[in-house]
Every structure is written in structure tokens, then in C-alpha cells.
Design a protein around this motif. Sequence first.
Motif, PDB file in Angstrom:
ATOM      1  N   SER A 106     129.900  76.587 164.198  1.00 59.15           N
ATOM      2  CA  SER A 106     130.683  75.460 164.713  1.00 59.15           C
ATOM      3  C   SER A 106     130.467  74.211 163.875  1.00 59.15           C
ATOM      4  N   GLU A 107     131.359  73.256 164.060  1.00 59.66           N
ATOM      5  CA  GLU A 107     131.245  71.990 163.338  1.00 59.66           C
ATOM      6  C   GLU A 107     129.896  71.327 163.579  1.00 59.66           C
ATOM      7  N   ASP A 108     129.454  71.266 164.830  1.00 55.75           N
ATOM      8  CA  ASP A 108     128.182  70.613 165.142  1.00 55.75           C
ATOM      9  C   ASP A 108     127.023  71.250 164.390  1.00 55.75           C
ATOM     10  N   VAL A 124     127.161  73.119 161.572  1.00 54.41           N
ATOM     11  CA  VAL A 124     127.293  72.883 160.123  1.00 54.41           C
ATOM     12  C   VAL A 124     126.843  71.472 159.775  1.00 54.41           C
ATOM     13  N   VAL A 125     127.254  70.485 160.567  1.00 50.92           N
ATOM     14  CA  VAL A 125     126.843  69.104 160.304  1.00 50.92           C
ATOM     15  C   VAL A 125     125.334  68.961 160.430  1.00 50.92           C
ATOM     16  N   ILE A 185     133.254  72.817 150.758  1.00 56.18           N
ATOM     17  CA  ILE A 185     133.472  72.110 152.029  1.00 56.18           C
ATOM     18  C   ILE A 185     134.326  70.869 151.790  1.00 56.18           C
ATOM     19  N   ARG A 220     138.030  71.879 156.412  1.00 54.27           N
ATOM     20  CA  ARG A 220     136.828  71.484 157.170  1.00 54.27           C
ATOM     21  C   ARG A 220     137.065  70.123 157.811  1.00 54.27           C
ATOM     22  N   SER A 221     136.293  69.838 158.849  1.00 52.43           N
ATOM     23  CA  SER A 221     136.487  68.589 159.593  1.00 52.43           C
ATOM     24  C   SER A 221     135.984  67.387 158.798  1.00 52.43           C
ATOM     25  N   GLU A 222     136.396  66.215 159.227  1.00 46.27           N
ATOM     26  CA  GLU A 222     135.955  64.989 158.554  1.00 46.27           C
ATOM     27  C   GLU A 222     134.439  64.843 158.615  1.00 46.27           C
ATOM     28  N   ARG A 223     133.852  65.206 159.749  1.00 48.75           N
ATOM     29  CA  ARG A 223     132.389  65.100 159.875  1.00 48.75           C
ATOM     30  C   ARG A 223     131.683  66.022 158.891  1.00 48.75           C
ATOM     31  N   GLU A 224     132.195  67.235 158.729  1.00 49.23           N
ATOM     32  CA  GLU A 224     131.586  68.172 157.782  1.00 49.23           C
ATOM     33  C   GLU A 224     131.737  67.662 156.349  1.00 49.23           C
ATOM     34  N   GLU A 236     126.428  62.686 170.934  1.00 44.79           N
ATOM     35  CA  GLU A 236     127.847  62.983 170.843  1.00 44.79           C
ATOM     36  C   GLU A 236     128.525  62.370 172.066  1.00 44.79           C
TER      37      GLU A 236
END
Length: 581
Positions: free
Chosen positions: A417-419, A421-422, A454, A460-464, A554
Motif C-alpha cells: 500500500s501507499e502508506d 511504501v512511504v 517510482i 505512483r501517488s504524490e506521497r510516494e 494521518e
Amino acid sequence: KGGPAPGGWRQPELPEVIAMLSFRLDAVKSNAAAYLQHLCYRNDKVKTEVRKLKGIPVLVGLLDHPKKEVHYGACGALKNISFGKDQDNKIAIKNCDGVPALVRLLRKAHDMDLTEVITGTLWNLSSHDSIKMAIVDHALHALTDEVVIPRSGWEREPNEDSKPRHIEWESVLTNTAGCLRNVSSERSEARRKLRECDGLVDALIYIVQSEIGQKDSDSKLVENCVCLLRNLSYQVHREIPHAERYQETPLAPANNAGPHAASCFGAKKGKDEWFSRGKKLPEDPGADTVDFPKRTTPAKGYELLFQPEVVRIYISLLKESKTPAILEASAGAIQNLCAGSWTYGRCIRSALRQEKGLSAIADLLTHDSERVVKAASGALRNLAVDLRNKELIGKHAIPNLVKNLPGGQQTPAKNLSEDTVVSILNTINEVIVDNLEAAKKLRETQGIEKLVLINKSGNRSEREVRAAALVLQTVWGYKELRKPLEKEGWKKSDFQVNLSSTSRTQGGNSFDDSTLPLIDRNQKSDKKSSREEIQMSTMGPVYLPCPDYSTLNERDHSRTLDRSGDLGDLEPVKAPLMVSS
């Protein structure tokens, strides 16, 4: 359900059963309550009907009945009614003062079967946010004084022969710890009251030590206790009384854009500050000592949450337990304790290394459970603030951190998940800041390929993307690495990513305050899964999934996660109630 009723008899309708609860004969009341428990088992429609027919206040009233068969049956019915998708049932029990009534009954109960039903009902109720503080305010001391302390085996004045032993009333303790685990997720006020409840933390730690001593590191009791201890460790460096006396000035933050005179142990200024603390340089093996604050009296209560003994407990569980929820909670507790610039956090970072805990946490990076991987990553990030830990983590954990990133040739491909990976990217950055050898290891393990992918894949998301860009900037900051990287075909532009002005430096003593393990939660991707509770039982199939955790920093709407698992009845159901037709 058992075939047609005898001639002239029929099974009563639900309104008739509820009316029988108020009948003058106690035998009728107890049979009606037991039959309601039977009817409500795994039947949400009946539970809702009981509420609509005003049956819940009558059942709560029967909790104060002097005869056991009556209050036992009423409590069993409430336990089944409080379990299910209709959260209004829990609220209805609360609104007619069900929690104080359960507590009154708990204080009078002296046998295990009744206590088990009471604590199971409280555990079911505790999954609802609006009931948590009511349980803290009304039930905390009763649960501690009537169940946790006496049934744990912990003694305030231990005898010489009072060694941890086999836990009795384990199911009751499991229910109680599950209830307190849920309410500890509510808010700082709840955590404070639990921490300061006399004898609670002492007994919880004693229970876990006893279970480890009995080679039972995977019980639901251990899981609930460790998740509760993890919750109580959350923000402990800020929330305990006189927290300011333990605060320390952190080492100077590293320059994320480009390390100066980078080495394994940081820039020159970092070394100067290390000297100024009166410490020998980490290169000297004799310097690796842990100076926990001197004590004149033994630690007790909430102080036990951050003593060397509890660190050894978490390490034992990390090495011995096979249960994902326990592994995650143990790593999360370590992450919590190592967050913040405080004396005990610094000591625990060193103690983890001395007790050979770093490798146990790093090994979790290969675990099948994503939540375990994320917890391990968060713990390593906070542990890497210690310069010697940073070196060791850089040597031994970078390869497995990189393997958890998306992309690359590994099979099966990671799809975290994004969380998560970050979290892994932030940990990598923490480890390679002011740590040239770790940055080299990152390059050797195909980390650059994954980081650039990435940033440039577009999926990929902005956070990643932001977290990966910070790692790439740190790598390019090492002048020693630029030529080797360029020889491999990388360009300066690969390491320069336009970040929004909201991005902030992730490396250099930035702590990742850990997550709260709350209640058990569905392992579905749908985050809007219905809120259900866990109930322990003595019959029927038992499904006990692992817990989920939610980060407090979060912006989650509730900060709590829970999960369902439909469990069995509390006891074999009595024969169906019959009435004359």
C-alpha cells in the motif's frame, strides 16, 4: 429448529419471550433470557427486533437480579446482542446504563463462567467509539482490581518463590485485555487513565512474561496485552507526568540536500556533539554501554512501559512469536518508545542493539504480512537516529528494505500500500543520511532503479513520488557517488525532482510516531467495512483475525480500525422455550 414442537405446544413469538423477562417466576425469567441468547446467536435481524421491542432495558435491569441463573442468562443475551453489524444495539445498552450495571455484576461475581460472560460483553461494547470512555470511567478499576491483578498472579509484594506461572482464567483475562486494548485507542485521556491505574501495567507485563515463560508466545491473551502495551506506549514521551524532565536536545538535523563530509557516523558537527555528550566515539567497542537513568526505587506502574525489562519482552516476542499481530505490536511498541528526543528513547535505541534486537526487527521486513513489514520499517527508522544503529541497519537492512519497493525483477512482485511504501522510503532516507556506506549499499541493491521508476512511471501517488525524490536527493548529495552513478548511465536529472513547496525534509532525526493498534479489523480492501467487535466464546467456530493499525498523524476520520469475526455462543443453548398453543 429441532423439528416440530410436541402437539399442543408451539415456540413463543419474540414479543412473548421479551414479556416473559418480566414474569414474576424467576425460572421463567431465566429461561426467557437463555432463549433470547439462543435466538440472537448469529441473527442480526432478531437482535434489532429485540431492541425495537424494548427488550434491552429489561435485560440490563435483570443484571441486578440476585439469582445467578437470571442475571447469567440476561448477560449472555446482552453479549450476543452486543455483537453484530447493528451498532445501535451497543448504543442502546449504553443508554440504559448497561456499563455500570455490568460493572456492579462484575464486582459481585466470583465464578469464572459468569465473569467470562461479563467481560466478553464489555469487550463487544468496547469496539464502539462512543462507549469507550464510558468503559474507562466506569469499568477500568473494576476490571483491573477484580480480574487483571488477581488472575494474573502478579503480587504487589512478591515472595521469593513467586515466579511467573501458568495463567488461570485465561479466557477472562483475554476478554478483559481485549476490552482495554480497544478503549486505549480512544484518546490521550483514556491512555493516561489506563497508565495511571494502580497495578494495571505491572500485571499486564507480568502476564506476558508468564506466557513467554510457559512457551506460549502466540496466545490471544499475549496479543491483546501486547497491543494494549503498544497503545499505552504511544506518545508516552509527551504524555507521562513530568515528561519535560526526560526531554533532550536532539543532534543537529542532517542536511538532506547534500551531506557534508559524510561518513558512517555523520558530519563533523555530529561528532563534535557526540563528544560534547561525554560519550566515546562509537568506533570504540567499549563505548557501547547503555546508561538508563539511575533509580532509587524499583520501577512500577507506567514507568515499566519504558524500562529495560520491557525491551527484552518485545525482543523475545519478535524472536519467538509466529502471530503477525504480536510481531506488529512488538515492533510498534519499540517504534513508539524510540520516538521523540527523550532520555529513555535514547537508552532504548542502544539497548535494542545490545540485546541483538536490530536483526530481529530487520528480519520482519521479509514477513508475508504487510502490516508487520510496515511496523518493522517504522521501528528501524526511529532506531536509526542512533548513529551506531544507523551503520548496522545500513549494512544489513537496506537490501530487504529495497526488496519491498515496487518495481524491479523480483517475483512475486511486491504490491504494498501507499502508506507502507512511504514508510519504507522514509526509513531508507533516515538510514542513508550522513551514511555513505548505506548509500553505496542502496546503489548495489538496485535501489536507484526502483526509486527512479517510482518517480517517472506516472502511476505512483504524490506521497510516494515525494518520498522517493527525497531519497534520490540524498544519494546525489554524495559527491563520491556521482561518477560511479554517471558511469552506470544515470543523469543528474534523474536525481532532481520538482517537489511541491509543502514537502519537508524527512531525514535527520525526524521521528515516526507509531501507530495505534486498535481493534481487530476486516482484511478487506474496503476501508468502509462495517464496524464489528470480537467476542470470545466456548462453542461454535472461532475466527480471530489479526488487528489493524492506523497512524495518528494521518488525517483519518476516526483513528480507529476494527474488524469482524462472527464467533460462537457463550454456552450450549438450553432447550427451546415452549408455550401452550
